[in-house]
Scaffold this motif. Structure first.
Motif, PDB file in Angstrom:
ATOM      1  N   LYS A   1       0.828  -1.220   0.000  1.00  0.00           N
ATOM      2  CA  LYS A   1       0.000   0.000   0.000  1.00  0.00           C
ATOM      3  C   LYS A   1       0.857   1.264   0.000  1.00  0.00           C
ATOM      4  CE  LYS A   1      -4.309  -1.352   0.027  1.00  0.00           C
ATOM      5  NZ  LYS A   1      -5.211  -1.033  -1.084  1.00  0.00           N
ATOM      6  N   VAL A   2       1.913   1.280   0.782  1.00  0.00           N
ATOM      7  CA  VAL A   2       2.743   2.488   0.846  1.00  0.00           C
ATOM      8  C   VAL A   2       3.329   2.804  -0.533  1.00  0.00           C
ATOM      9  CG1 VAL A   2       4.889   1.338   1.589  1.00  0.00           C
ATOM     10  CG2 VAL A   2       4.460   3.735   2.192  1.00  0.00           C
ATOM     11  N   ARG A   3       3.736   1.800  -1.274  1.00  0.00           N
ATOM     12  CA  ARG A   3       4.276   2.007  -2.632  1.00  0.00           C
ATOM     13  C   ARG A   3       3.183   2.452  -3.603  1.00  0.00           C
ATOM     14  NH1 ARG A   3       9.099   2.846  -1.187  1.00  0.00           N
ATOM     15  NH2 ARG A   3      10.348   1.062  -0.613  1.00  0.00           N
ATOM     16  N   GLN A   4       1.983   1.925  -3.421  1.00  0.00           N
ATOM     17  CA  GLN A   4       0.856   2.343  -4.255  1.00  0.00           C
ATOM     18  C   GLN A   4       0.579   3.832  -4.042  1.00  0.00           C
ATOM     19  OE1 GLN A   4      -2.456  -0.244  -3.349  1.00  0.00           O
ATOM     20  NE2 GLN A   4      -1.326  -2.088  -3.930  1.00  0.00           N
ATOM     21  N   HIS A   5       0.543   4.240  -2.780  1.00  0.00           N
ATOM     22  CA  HIS A   5       0.281   5.644  -2.459  1.00  0.00           C
ATOM     23  C   HIS A   5       1.399   6.540  -2.978  1.00  0.00           C
ATOM     24  CE1 HIS A   5      -2.856   4.899   0.928  1.00  0.00           C
ATOM     25  NE2 HIS A   5      -2.987   4.042  -0.069  1.00  0.00           N
ATOM     26  N   GLN A   6       2.632   6.081  -2.849  1.00  0.00           N
ATOM     27  CA  GLN A   6       3.758   6.860  -3.364  1.00  0.00           C
ATOM     28  C   GLN A   6       3.662   7.052  -4.874  1.00  0.00           C
ATOM     29  OE1 GLN A   6       7.011   4.517  -1.806  1.00  0.00           O
ATOM     30  NE2 GLN A   6       7.216   5.814   0.012  1.00  0.00           N
ATOM     31  N   ALA A   7       3.181   6.035  -5.580  1.00  0.00           N
ATOM     32  CA  ALA A   7       3.014   6.143  -7.030  1.00  0.00           C
ATOM     33  C   ALA A   7       1.992   7.227  -7.379  1.00  0.00           C
ATOM     34  CB  ALA A   7       2.596   4.801  -7.621  1.00  0.00           C
ATOM     35  N   VAL A   8       0.920   7.295  -6.596  1.00  0.00           N
ATOM     36  CA  VAL A   8      -0.091   8.336  -6.827  1.00  0.00           C
ATOM     37  C   VAL A   8       0.485   9.708  -6.486  1.00  0.00           C
ATOM     38  CG1 VAL A   8      -2.367   9.206  -6.179  1.00  0.00           C
ATOM     39  CG2 VAL A   8      -2.006   6.739  -6.436  1.00  0.00           C
ATOM     40  N   TYR A   9       1.138   9.819  -5.336  1.00  0.00           N
ATOM     41  CA  TYR A   9       1.730  11.102  -4.939  1.00  0.00           C
ATOM     42  C   TYR A   9       2.739  11.591  -5.979  1.00  0.00           C
ATOM     43  CZ  TYR A   9      -0.151  10.039  -0.274  1.00  0.00           C
ATOM     44  OH  TYR A   9      -0.965   9.727   0.782  1.00  0.00           O
ATOM     45  N   ALA A  10       3.472  10.676  -6.586  1.00  0.00           N
ATOM     46  CA  ALA A  10       4.466  11.050  -7.592  1.00  0.00           C
ATOM     47  C   ALA A  10       3.825  11.746  -8.786  1.00  0.00           C
ATOM     48  CB  ALA A  10       5.249   9.813  -8.049  1.00  0.00           C
ATOM     49  N   THR A  11       2.572  11.399  -9.107  1.00  0.00           N
ATOM     50  CA  THR A  11       1.892  12.050 -10.225  1.00  0.00           C
ATOM     51  C   THR A  11       1.594  13.513  -9.923  1.00  0.00           C
ATOM     52  OG1 THR A  11      -0.375  11.486  -9.531  1.00  0.00           O
ATOM     53  CG2 THR A  11       0.795   9.875 -10.912  1.00  0.00           C
ATOM     54  N   LEU A  12       1.584  13.868  -8.647  1.00  0.00           N
ATOM     55  CA  LEU A  12       1.267  15.240  -8.238  1.00  0.00           C
ATOM     56  C   LEU A  12       2.517  16.063  -7.943  1.00  0.00           C
ATOM     57  CD1 LEU A  12      -1.719  14.275  -5.949  1.00  0.00           C
ATOM     58  CD2 LEU A  12      -1.825  15.183  -8.278  1.00  0.00           C
ATOM     59  N   GLY A  13       3.656  15.379  -7.872  1.00  0.00           N
ATOM     60  CA  GLY A  13       4.936  16.060  -7.725  1.00  0.00           C
ATOM     61  C   GLY A  13       4.981  17.055  -6.584  1.00  0.00           C
ATOM     62  N   ARG A  14       5.476  18.250  -6.870  1.00  0.00           N
ATOM     63  CA  ARG A  14       5.689  19.283  -5.858  1.00  0.00           C
ATOM     64  C   ARG A  14       4.393  19.852  -5.287  1.00  0.00           C
ATOM     65  NH1 ARG A  14      10.450  23.233  -7.011  1.00  0.00           N
ATOM     66  NH2 ARG A  14      12.069  21.826  -6.336  1.00  0.00           N
ATOM     67  N   LEU A  15       3.277  19.551  -5.922  1.00  0.00           N
ATOM     68  CA  LEU A  15       1.999  20.041  -5.395  1.00  0.00           C
ATOM     69  C   LEU A  15       1.691  19.429  -4.031  1.00  0.00           C
ATOM     70  CD1 LEU A  15      -0.175  19.822  -8.631  1.00  0.00           C
ATOM     71  CD2 LEU A  15       0.845  21.870  -7.616  1.00  0.00           C
ATOM     72  N   MET A  16       2.130  18.158  -3.851  1.00  0.00           N
ATOM     73  CA  MET A  16       1.884  17.477  -2.575  1.00  0.00           C
ATOM     74  C   MET A  16       2.653  18.178  -1.468  1.00  0.00           C
ATOM     75  SD  MET A  16      -0.348  15.135  -2.667  1.00  0.00           S
ATOM     76  CE  MET A  16      -0.110  14.716  -0.964  1.00  0.00           C
ATOM     77  N   GLY A  17       1.952  18.516  -0.410  1.00  0.00           N
ATOM     78  CA  GLY A  17       2.580  19.186   0.714  1.00  0.00           C
ATOM     79  C   GLY A  17       2.689  20.690   0.534  1.00  0.00           C
TER      80      GLY A  17
END
Length: 85
Positions: free
Chosen positions: A44-60
């Protein structure tokens, strides 16, 4: 601030998905469901990281939070009834 539809578009652009549902009313906090065959064999953590990667610098930054539920297509078929979908 972002619209949920823009977050959805960015995820779909960056990851092959069977389903992406994103909700969020305040423009900075979102929740969503992402179904992708790319999640096969990943924790799950890798799945979530894959999604977050699509958003790049926008996350956080522009996107303060994204609460995710991720599924492979097989997991989605098995579990979507529990989510009422």
């Amino acid at each position: 601030m972002f619209e949920a539809s823009e977050v959805k578009r960015l995820i779909e652009q960056g990851l092959p998905c069977e389903l992406v549902v994103i909700e969020g009313e305040d423009g900075v906090h979102f929740r969503g469901i992402v179904v992708s065959a790319a999640f096969e064999g990943k924790m799950k953590v890798r799945q979530h990281q894959a999604v977050y990667a699509t958003l790049g610098r926008l996350m956080g930054n522009e996107i303060h939070a994204l609460q995710l539920q991720t599924f492979t297509p097989a997991q989605w078929e098995e579990g979507r009834g529990e989510l009422g979908m």
